[in-house]
Design a protein around this motif. Structure first.
Motif, mmCIF file in Angstrom:
data_model
loop_
_atom_site.group_PDB
_atom_site.id
_atom_site.type_symbol
_atom_site.label_atom_id
_atom_site.label_comp_id
_atom_site.label_asym_id
_atom_site.label_seq_id
_atom_site.Cartn_x
_atom_site.Cartn_y
_atom_site.Cartn_z
ATOM 1 N N UNK A 77 0.853 -1.199 0.000
ATOM 2 C CA UNK A 77 0.000 0.000 0.000
ATOM 3 C C UNK A 77 0.885 1.244 0.000
ATOM 4 N N UNK A 78 0.320 2.299 -0.526
ATOM 5 C CA UNK A 78 1.083 3.543 -0.646
ATOM 6 C C UNK A 78 0.119 4.710 -0.512
ATOM 7 N N UNK A 79 0.598 5.771 0.107
ATOM 8 C CA UNK A 79 -0.240 6.971 0.183
ATOM 9 C C UNK A 79 0.560 8.203 -0.196
ATOM 10 N N UNK A 80 -0.079 9.092 -0.960
ATOM 11 C CA UNK A 80 0.532 10.366 -1.340
ATOM 12 C C UNK A 80 -0.288 11.475 -0.680
ATOM 13 N N UNK A 81 0.415 12.330 0.060
ATOM 14 C CA UNK A 81 -0.283 13.425 0.740
ATOM 15 C C UNK A 81 -0.393 14.612 -0.209
ATOM 16 N N UNK A 82 -1.593 15.177 -0.305
ATOM 17 C CA UNK A 82 -1.770 16.432 -1.036
ATOM 18 C C UNK A 82 -1.881 17.538 0.011
ATOM 19 N N UNK A 83 -1.017 18.558 -0.147
ATOM 20 C CA UNK A 83 -0.950 19.618 0.866
ATOM 21 C C UNK A 83 -1.214 20.971 0.216
#
Ligand code: AMP
Ligand code: GLY
Length: 418
Positions: A327-333
């Motif tokens: 699993x992988x997560x990309x944070x949008x800031x």
């Protein structure tokens, strides 16, 4: 069963999303929650750093289990207060939460239990700390002793940066948290976040993750709460895991038992894998954010049952299971984060992103104004995917991000590349 989750970030969204699939739950509350969490739980407006407010709500609404997400309620002793009132609460006591609440406390535990960690010196006044800086080589790491919302660590390349960090800390940039500091040896090697679920007697591994703390591509720029993560880490061999458990996790838990403050809850070890083996750089007493998003997306076991086993000290017979996938997560800031950023900027396309199989968008700093979703914080979304390999999960998460329209947002495009 009635459950109350405390927090309103992407970590708490992941916790609520995971809990909501449990048929044992009759009512799920989250305080304060966010527009993403609203789809899973009833969001209630509580000051979660005020123990009395939380306790009163829990009593009035006959809550069976409280799950604090962030560290502040734990360090404030919310678990002790709830338990004194016969309400189950997931997480460590105030005394055991000092593992995150005081870096010096953790160093003392490491010292007593011979746990490998960075060498350090401890200062309670500015002048001796500055004097000490004149005697050492660089880089060096300066750390505020107490909670500083993830901002209390400076890696100083030279004496000028180090002096500035020491002065800032004693001049109150982190409030009382920075009135005591550690000046710590700089360790070289890859970082790894390792998680164990503990019930005071038993600890079971609940996998691992790699976080991307710096704001910029290729790990440049200031530290953030975390710009993305993936699980499992490629660097964790069986031998390394054995060392982490036997040299770091278990000795910590034994030492806390010896001191009469056994540890329950998630124990999150921040590690650097040096040439001499794994060394502890910090403990957190909760799930990481964004690590939680990737851990819970991989978890096959029922989260509610796992949390209850931790509270009721039955982890010994609990068989925790994870999917084989990555699993992988990309944070949008918000543009400008971790510095100044604007709020109130419209976001759309999340539903389209979530139409992609095995993609889930967790909300953090979002709110609704006139029924339109807008940004309201630094880290805003956590776009999470599950696939056979990290590479596949990566492609999936970035494919989903393309569907999200938000002109004032940014993200790192190199999550999971290293
Ligand atoms: P922490 O808040 O303790 O996680 O520290 C923030 C970041 O600083 C860590 O993720 C590491 O990248 C870095 N760091 C902390 N302590 C050390 C150390 N002793 N040596 C090298 N890097 C460190
Ligand atoms: N991602 C780092 C933390 O949760 O502390």
């Amino acid at each position: 069963m009635k459950v109350l989750v405390l927090g309103g970030g992407a970590r708490e969204h992941a916790i609520c999303w995971s809990l909501a699939s449990s048929t044992l739950i009759t009512k799920l509350y989250c305080a304060p929650g966010n527009p993403g969490i609203e789809k899973e739980a009833l969001c209630v407006d509580l000051d979660i750093e005020n123990n009395k407010e939380v306790l009163d709500f829990a009593k009035k609404n006959k809550i069976d289990l409280v799950v604090p997400g962030p560290e502040i309620p734990l360090v404030n002793g919310i678990v002790d207060e709830l338990k004194q009132n016969k309400i189950r609460a997931f997480g460590p006591s105030k005394a055991a939460a000092l593992l995150e609440g005081s870096k010096k406390f953790t160093k003392d535990i490491c010292n007593s239990a011979k746990i490998p960690t960075a060498k350090f010196n401890f200062f309670t006044e500015m002048a001796p700390a500055i004097k000490y800086l004149n005697t050492i080589a660089f880089p060096i790491v300066i750390k505020a002793d107490g909670l500083a919302a993830g901002k209390g660590v400076t890696i100083a390349k030279d004496i000028n940066e180090a002096k500035e960090a020491v002065k800032n800390s004693f001049n109150g940039i982190f409030g009382t948290a920075g009135m005591k500091i550690l000046i710590e040896e700089f360790l070289e090697g890859p970082e790894l976040s390792y998680f164990a679920l503990c019930d005071g007697k038993t600890a079971i591994p609940i996998s691992n993750a790699q976080d991307h703390k710096r704001v910029g591509e290729n790990d440049v720029g200031p530290n953030t709460g975390g710009m993305g993560a993936f699980s499992p880490s490629q660097i964790l061999t069986e031998n390394l895991e054995h060392q982490i458990i036997n040299k770091i996790i278990n000795p910590t838990l034994k030492e806390l038992i010896k001191r009469g403050t056994p540890y329950q809850g998630v124990l999150y070890a921040g590690l650097i894998i040096t040439k001499e083996g794994p060394k502890l750089i910090e403990y957190n007493v909760r799930f990481g954010d964004p690590e939680c998003q990737v851990l819970l997306t991989r978890m096959k076991s029922n989260l509610l049952e796992a949390l209850i086993a931790s509270c009721d000290q039955t982890l010994e017979s609990f068989n925790i299971r994870f999917f084989d996938e990555s699993t992988l997560t990309v944070v949008m800031a918000s543009k400008g984060y971790p510095g100044k950023y604007i709020k109130g900027s419209e976001i759309s396309g999340i539903e389209e992103a979530e139409k992609i199989r095995d993609v889930k968008v967790f909300h953090a700093g979002t709110t609704k104004i006139n029924n339109i979703l807008v940004s309201s914080g630094g880290r805003v979304l956590s776009v999470t995917s599950k696939a056979k390999t990290i590479e596949d999960a990566r492609s999936l998460a970035y494919k989903a991000i393309k569907k999200i329209r938000w002109k004032d947002g940014f993200f790192r495009s190199d999550i999971g590349l290293k």
